[in-house]
Design an enzyme around this catalytic site. Structure first.
Site, PDB file in Angstrom:
ATOM      1  N   TYR A   1      36.546  30.734  36.354  1.00 11.34           N
ATOM      2  CA  TYR A   1      37.591  30.925  36.867  1.00 11.34           C
ATOM      3  C   TYR A   1      38.735  30.067  36.752  1.00 11.34           C
ATOM      4  O   TYR A   1      39.783  29.996  37.263  1.00 11.34           O
ATOM      5  CB  TYR A   1      37.378  30.929  38.408  1.00 11.34           C
ATOM      6  CG  TYR A   1      36.704  32.370  38.931  1.00 11.34           C
ATOM      7  CD1 TYR A   1      37.401  33.274  39.480  1.00 11.34           C
ATOM      8  CD2 TYR A   1      35.464  32.622  38.431  1.00 11.34           C
ATOM      9  CE1 TYR A   1      36.878  34.625  39.770  1.00 11.34           C
ATOM     10  CE2 TYR A   1      34.745  33.878  38.725  1.00 11.34           C
ATOM     11  CZ  TYR A   1      35.362  34.974  39.211  1.00 11.34           C
ATOM     12  OH  TYR A   1      35.178  36.098  39.723  1.00 11.34           O
TER      13      TYR A   1
ATOM     14  N   ALA B   1      27.977  36.351  34.401  1.00 11.45           N
ATOM     15  CA  ALA B   1      27.596  35.294  35.152  1.00 11.45           C
ATOM     16  C   ALA B   1      28.956  34.877  36.095  1.00 11.45           C
ATOM     17  O   ALA B   1      29.967  34.836  35.753  1.00 11.45           O
ATOM     18  CB  ALA B   1      27.112  33.900  34.912  1.00 11.45           C
ATOM     19  N   LYS B   2      28.687  35.051  37.624  1.00 11.02           N
ATOM     20  CA  LYS B   2      29.865  34.622  38.319  1.00 11.02           C
ATOM     21  C   LYS B   2      30.120  33.202  38.488  1.00 11.02           C
ATOM     22  O   LYS B   2      29.679  32.800  39.552  1.00 11.02           O
ATOM     23  CB  LYS B   2      29.825  35.579  39.570  1.00 11.02           C
ATOM     24  CG  LYS B   2      31.208  35.480  40.273  1.00 11.02           C
ATOM     25  CD  LYS B   2      31.139  36.441  41.458  1.00 11.02           C
ATOM     26  CE  LYS B   2      32.360  36.418  42.466  1.00 11.02           C
ATOM     27  NZ  LYS B   2      33.755  37.035  41.730  1.00 11.02           N
ATOM     28  N   ALA B   3      30.610  32.606  37.532  1.00  9.40           N
ATOM     29  CA  ALA B   3      30.634  31.132  37.374  1.00  9.40           C
ATOM     30  C   ALA B   3      31.924  30.649  37.692  1.00  9.40           C
ATOM     31  O   ALA B   3      32.852  30.992  37.305  1.00  9.40           O
ATOM     32  CB  ALA B   3      30.100  30.418  35.928  1.00  9.40           C
TER      33      ALA B   3
END
Length: 312
Positions: A164, A158-160
């Site tokens: 980051y 998941a690019k959550a």
């Protein structure tokens, strides 16, 4: 570098003036990292502006939202048209596109389900992420003291936004120590990726890249590079990579929407190859940029023209 402002931001289906696209300070995502997002580029091709791998990016956004139980009222086609509409409204020929889905303001607490799901798409003009000269000259990187998330902690696929926080620590450490970027190891000590890029290694004519099981984001540009490399006749192997393999590689390069294809000339002050962009990297770069600039046919359907709304 400050974000160069555009005219509008697409906010829950409406075009809102840039300065008026605001959220409440008690927005859930600000406190608990409850957001997923994407990054894509619109290139100025010979046939006009076109978004690179639009559907692949939007599908990853939808899947990231699904993992985090964020119900969306917009489907793929509606999001595609939203991307086109904001690029047109801002009059861009080339730009970076940032869609983000986040939990908004209503309730406070770890459980996000009572908070509305907001969808925003912004665009702005953005050059080379790691510097204009990096594409040709390469960059100096280190191996980070931070690791990527262990399995079953935070989902790497998941690019959550929450992921980051880890990337920020990695990036800041690298910059504070005089490097442009860092390479991160997974919890088992194998190579994972950069703070926001996938990694490829070239050794004796074979191209290696870490598998998704090494806490790797399934990069859209990563997939395109694998396709191009195979077309150019290279063997591409998804395999666990030990740290020392970085130092003795013939070539290393990062891939990503922002980084595009960026050579790495040194790791931990150890020169990679001859300290310059290698021939394999350059061949893949040339093939990539000829497609995204519209110089070669878009044989894979990677470009979505902004002003026709379809595949080129």
């Amino acid at each position: 570098m400050p974000i160069p402002e555009a005219k509008y931001i697409w906010f829950n289906g409406e075009l809102v003036p840039w300065a008026e696209a605001k959220v409440h300070v008690l927005t859930h995502a600000l406190h608990y990292g409850s957001s997923v997002f994407e990054g894509m580029r619109c290139y100025d091709t010979r046939r006009g502006p076109a978004v690179f791998c639009l559907d692949a990016h939007l599908m990853r956004l939808l899947r990231s939202a699904k993992i985090y139980r964020m119900p969306l009222k917009y489907g793929l086609e509606e999001l595609r048209e939203a991307v086109f509409s904001i690029i047109r409204a801002n009059g861009h020929r080339a730009c970076y596109v940032r869609p983000i889905v986040f939990r908004g303001y209503r309730e406070m607490g770890v459980d996000p389900r009572g908070c509305p799901v907001e969808v925003v798409i912004a665009t702005w003009e953005w050059g080379r992420y790691l510097g204009a000269e990096a594409i040709e000259q390469g960059i100096d990187v280190c191996v980070s003291s931070w690791n990527r998330m262990a399995p079953n902690t935070l989902p790497a696929l998941a690019k959550a936004g929450a992921n980051y926080a880890n990337s920020q620590l990695i990036k800041m450490e690298a910059l504070e120590n005089g490097y442009a970027e860092a390479i991160v190891l997974d919890v088992n000590g194998y190579v994972s990726e950069g703070s926001g890029e996938n990694l490829f290694l070239v050794s004796e004519g074979v191209i290696y890249t870490p598998p998704l099981s090494n806490s790797v984001l399934r990069g859209v540009t990563r997939g395109c590079v694998i396709t191009l490399a195979k077309e150019l006749g290279y063997q591409v192997v998804e395999s666990a990579i030990s740290r020392e393999m970085l130092y003795i590689a013939d070539e290393l390069f990062f891939t990503g929407t922002a980084a595009e294809i960026t050579p790495i000339r040194s790791v931990d002050k150890i020169t990679i190859g001859n300290g310059q962009r290698g021939p394999v990297t350059q061949r893949i770069q040339d093939a990539f940029f000829r497609i995204v600039q519209g110089l070669d046919p878009d044989r894979h359907g990677w470009l979505s023209p902004v002003y026709s709304g379809g595949q080129s």
